[in-house]
Design an enzyme around this catalytic site. Structure first.
Site, PDB file in Angstrom:
ATOM      1  N   HIS A  17       1.277  -1.349   0.166  1.00  0.00           N
ATOM      2  CA  HIS A  17       0.479  -0.195  -0.562  1.00  0.00           C
ATOM      3  C   HIS A  17       0.980   1.328  -0.066  1.00  0.00           C
ATOM      4  CE1 HIS A  17      -3.778   1.964   1.768  1.00  0.00           C
ATOM      5  NE2 HIS A  17      -3.156   3.038   1.439  1.00  0.00           N
ATOM      6  N   HIS A  19       1.408   5.218  -2.699  1.00  0.00           N
ATOM      7  CA  HIS A  19       1.454   6.178  -3.425  1.00  0.00           C
ATOM      8  C   HIS A  19       2.763   6.339  -4.148  1.00  0.00           C
ATOM      9  CE1 HIS A  19      -3.322   5.578  -2.959  1.00  0.00           C
ATOM     10  NE2 HIS A  19      -2.963   5.126  -1.452  1.00  0.00           N
ATOM     11  N   HIS A 197      -9.129   0.988  -1.579  1.00  0.00           N
ATOM     12  CA  HIS A 197      -9.225   1.226  -0.800  1.00  0.00           C
ATOM     13  C   HIS A 197     -10.962   1.860  -0.297  1.00  0.00           C
ATOM     14  CE1 HIS A 197      -5.556   2.858  -2.130  1.00  0.00           C
ATOM     15  NE2 HIS A 197      -5.119   4.479  -0.860  1.00  0.00           N
ATOM     16  N   GLU A 200     -11.544   3.136   5.770  1.00  0.00           N
ATOM     17  CA  GLU A 200     -10.478   4.618   6.507  1.00  0.00           C
ATOM     18  C   GLU A 200     -11.717   5.316   7.171  1.00  0.00           C
ATOM     19  OE1 GLU A 200      -6.898   7.070   4.850  1.00  0.00           O
ATOM     20  OE2 GLU A 200      -7.842   6.788   3.785  1.00  0.00           O
ATOM     21  N   ASP A 278       1.873   4.228   3.362  1.00  0.00           N
ATOM     22  CA  ASP A 278       1.065   4.634   2.193  1.00  0.00           C
ATOM     23  C   ASP A 278       1.394   5.697   1.463  1.00  0.00           C
ATOM     24  OD1 ASP A 278      -1.423   6.202   1.466  1.00  0.00           O
ATOM     25  OD2 ASP A 278      -2.113   6.309   3.473  1.00  0.00           O
ATOM     26  N   ASP A 279       1.581   7.497   2.314  1.00  0.00           N
ATOM     27  CA  ASP A 279       2.285   7.969   1.440  1.00  0.00           C
ATOM     28  C   ASP A 279       3.507   9.055   2.036  1.00  0.00           C
ATOM     29  OD1 ASP A 279      -0.094   8.998  -0.637  1.00  0.00           O
ATOM     30  OD2 ASP A 279      -0.687   8.674   0.384  1.00  0.00           O
TER      31      ASP A 279
END
Length: 343
Positions: A17, A19, A197, A200, A278-279
């Site tokens: 996961h 990005h 996704h 969340e 994630d980021d």
């Protein structure tokens, strides 16, 4: 036994996961802006980092899309992706399944082929230079309409050799998975694997939709699945992977404190959960940092870390044979560390 920081960082792991646009560090953002003649609304790296105080997912997305404007050429996407792989290999990543958001770029006039070519070339270089295997996952932006996603899927159909799966990301509230049923049906027809996704900021019902309507093979995030006991039991029974992102959850205020993260509850319920970043450029940590954060906050022991590392490969799109090879590498690492394990 409490694992050392070195053990946590270096144990072989998969990241599922991630990005790629969310790995754009401020230093690279400034460099690409200069190279491409893009004016940034920030005077310094410190000013950029000060903007990373997010109240919710949308606050983050506003900054995220703004930063992506510096990505203009194939070389930019190559540099972005290669920089992530160089960082990831220092934190034990042996396999990465990387999201990219083509609509973020095509809406700015950047050709779909340019984006895929730059990322793919870097992934090839990462295999050669770092030994990191990888798969590329196209994500549709759920805040846009389904016709935009379908047009993007048509572009993806020309790149089935480079793109392995499709996913669904961006602002969750008000954009249920059911909005994209036809798009995902077509994606499955084309042979793409499917993830999404859900749960969340959105409710457990969105996780149901992702599974039942999109036929997602894994759920990205999934925190609110715990709000529905029947759903939690189904996820555990079917061993549907959940790719959780602890530092992201903290930074976006999905949780108030890392000690409140649902990871331990998920493990206790028998859910197949992995840790991801994630980021990371925006959320103060790459995947090893996420492992460390939950290990400290939830008092995880070495066997928890070993299980989570194995879960990351078990949750991946690798073949069973490739997963078994990864498990053997983890076992060899543990043996080399001379740390006894219950596994």
């Amino acid at each position: 036994m409490k694992p050392s920081s070195s053990f946590i960082m270096q144990i072989p792991k998969a990241e599922l996961h991630l990005h790629i646009e969310g790995t754009l560090e401020p230093e690279l953002m400034f460099a690409l802006a200069k190279r491409n003649g893009i004016a940034l609304p920030y005077a310094s790296i410190d000013e950029i980092r000060a903007a990373y105080d997010f109240g919710n997912l949308q606050d983050f997305l506003d900054v995220y899309y703004q930063g992506a404007a510096v990505l203009q050429k194939e070389e930019d996407f190559y540099d972005l992706t290669f920089a992530y792989l160089a960082k990831a290999q220092t934190q034990g990543v042996a396999h990465a399944e990387i999201f990219f958001d083509p609509e973020t770029h095509t809406a700015r006039g950047i050709a779909f082929d340019t984006v895929v070519a730059g990322i793919s070339r870097a992934l090839d270089a990462g295999r050669t230079e770092f030994g990191i295997t990888s798969k590329l996952i196209l994500c549709f932006l759920r805040h846009l309409d389904a016709s935009s996603a379908m047009a993007t899927l048509e572009d993806a159909a020309r790149h089935t050799g480079a793109i392995f799966a499709v996913g669904l990301d961006s602002s969750e509230r008000g954009n249920p998975p059911s909005k994209f049923v036809q798009v995902f049906a077509k994606a499955r027809e084309l042979g793409f694997h499917v993830t999404a996704h859900a749960g969340e900021e959105g409710p457990a019902a969105y996780v149901h939709e992702a599974l039942d309507l999109l036929h997602a093979e894994r759920i990205d995030h999934g925190n609110h699945a715990l709000d529905d006991e029947a759903l939690s039991q189904e996820l555990a029974r079917r061993q549907i992977p959940l790719t959780v992102c602890p530092l992201s959850n903290l930074k976006l205020r999905v949780i108030a404190d890392m000690r409140a993260h649902p990871l331990r509850t998920m493990l206790d319920k028998g859910l197949l959960v992995s840790i991801n970043s994630d980021d990371p450029a925006y959320f103060d940590g790459y995947v090893g940092d996420n492992y460390q954060a939950v290990a400290d906050a939830l008092d995880l022991d070495q066997d928890d870390i070993i299980m989570l590392a194995k879960n990351s490969f078990r949750s991946s799109f690798l073949t069973q044979e490739e997963q078994q090879t990864a498990f053997a590498k983890i076992d060899a690492f543990v043996a080399t560390e001379k740390i006894p394990s219950r596994d």
